[in-house]
Write an enzyme that holds these catalytic residues in place. Structure first.
Site, PDB file in Angstrom:
ATOM      1  CB  SER A  99      10.849 -28.294  20.083  1.00  0.00           C
ATOM      2  OG  SER A  99      10.498 -28.375  18.722  1.00  0.00           O
ATOM      3  CG  HIS A 144      16.060 -16.073  26.937  1.00  0.00           C
ATOM      4  ND1 HIS A 144      16.139 -15.208  27.999  1.00  0.00           N
ATOM      5  CD2 HIS A 144      15.636 -17.260  27.448  1.00  0.00           C
ATOM      6  CE1 HIS A 144      15.769 -15.834  29.107  1.00  0.00           C
ATOM      7  NE2 HIS A 144      15.473 -17.085  28.798  1.00  0.00           N
ATOM      8  CG  ASP A 153      19.909 -23.921  28.739  1.00  0.00           C
ATOM      9  OD1 ASP A 153      20.471 -22.863  28.405  1.00  0.00           O
ATOM     10  OD2 ASP A 153      19.637 -24.199  29.923  1.00  0.00           O
TER      11      ASP A 153
END
Length: 233
Positions: free
Chosen positions: A203, A96, A40
C-alpha cells in the site's frame, strides 16, 4: 527470506502470514536522523503542502482537509512538508515510527480499495481520498506530525498494535463512508524506529509534518528506501 525472523517457509501458516512476516531485529538499523523511513518502499512524491493541497505524485493533488480530516497551520518560519512512500507486494508490509512523537488522534476513513500502484495515481485524480485509510496525528519536536496508512487493492486491513478498537475492511463502513474519530486522553509516546503496525499486503504511507524551512530531504522521488533510513537533515 534471509532478512526474516523466520527463515524457513514451513514456519508460515498461510500466504498472508508470509506476506506480513517480521524482519530480523538486525535487518534494518535505525539511522541517526530526526525522520527515518517508516517502511520499505519507493518514494512517489516529497515536498511542501502548499495552499492546503497534498500531492500523490507530481501534478496530482487533493485537499488536505478531506484527506487528513484537519488543516494544520504551520508557525512562522516553518512549513508543512510531505513524503509519500509506495509499498509494492514484494516489500516488507510492517511499518515503524518515523520519529519520536506523541500521537493524539486517530481518524479512520472507510472507503474503496483501489490499487495505489504509481501508474494508476496519474489516472484517478484524488485516488487517495477515495481509498480506506487511517490517519494518526499529533506533535513532535517541530510541531505538527501525521502518519497516514492508505489501503489499496485487496488491502483493507490496516493494523496499529496500540489501537485494538480499530477495525478496517468492513463493507458496511465502506458504504457509509463515515469518519471514525478517536482521541487519546493521554498522548501515546512513540519512539523512532518502533514497529507500530502492518498492512495485509502492499500500500502507501504518507507523512505530513511541520518543519523549519531550512531543512533538506536526503531522498528524491523514485528512490528506494528502507525502514530506518534517514529521510531529512
Amino acid at each position: 527470506m534471509q532478512e526474516a525472523q523466520r527463515q524457513n517457509f514451513k514456519d508460515y501458516k498461510s500466504l498472508n502470514d508470509f506476506f506480513t512476516r517480521q524482519l530480523s531485529p538486525l535487518a534494518r538499523p535505525i539511522e541517526d536522523s530526526i525522520i527515518t523511513s517508516p517502511a520499505d518502499g519507493r518514494v512517489l512524491y516529497l515536498g511542501p503542502v502548499p495552499n492546503g493541497r497534498v500531492e500523490a505524485v507530481k501534478g496530482i493533488s487533493y485537499s488536505i482537509e478531506r484527506f487528513l480530516g484537519e488543516v494544520p497551520i504551520p508557525r512562522e518560519g516553518y512549513s508543512l512538508q510531505q513524503i509519500t512512500i509506495y509499498l509494492s507486494p514484494s516489500d516488507c508490509h510492517r511499518f515503524h515510527s518515523p520519529t519520536n512523537w506523541n500521537i493524539r488522534k486517530r481518524v479512520h476513513f472507510p472507503g474503496d480499495l483501489l490499487s495505489v500502484a504509481p501508474p494508476l495515481t496519474h489516472v484517478i485524480e484524488g485516488l487517495f481520498n477515495y481509498n480506506e485509510r487511517v490517519a494518526l496525528s499529533g506533535t513532535w519536536i517541530n510541531g505538527f506530525f501525521s502518519f497516514i496508512a492508505i489501503g489499496a487493492f485487496n488491502v483493507g486491513s490496516i493494523c496499529f498494535y496500540f489501537d485494538s478498537e480499530l477495525s478496517t475492511n468492513c463493507k458496511k463502513d465502506s458504504k457509509l463512508r463515515e469518519r471514525k474519530f478517536k482521541h487519546f486522553s493521554d498522548p501515546l509516546l512513540v519512539p523512532k524506529g518502533e514497529e507500530i503496525g502492518l498492512f495485509k499486503f502492499g500500500s502507501c504511507i504518507v507523512l505530513i509534518f511541520e518543519m523549519p524551512q531550512s531543512f533538506k530531504f536526503l531522498v528524491a522521488p523514485g528512490d528506494k528506501v528502507r525502514i530506518g533510513q534517514s529521510l531529512v537533515k
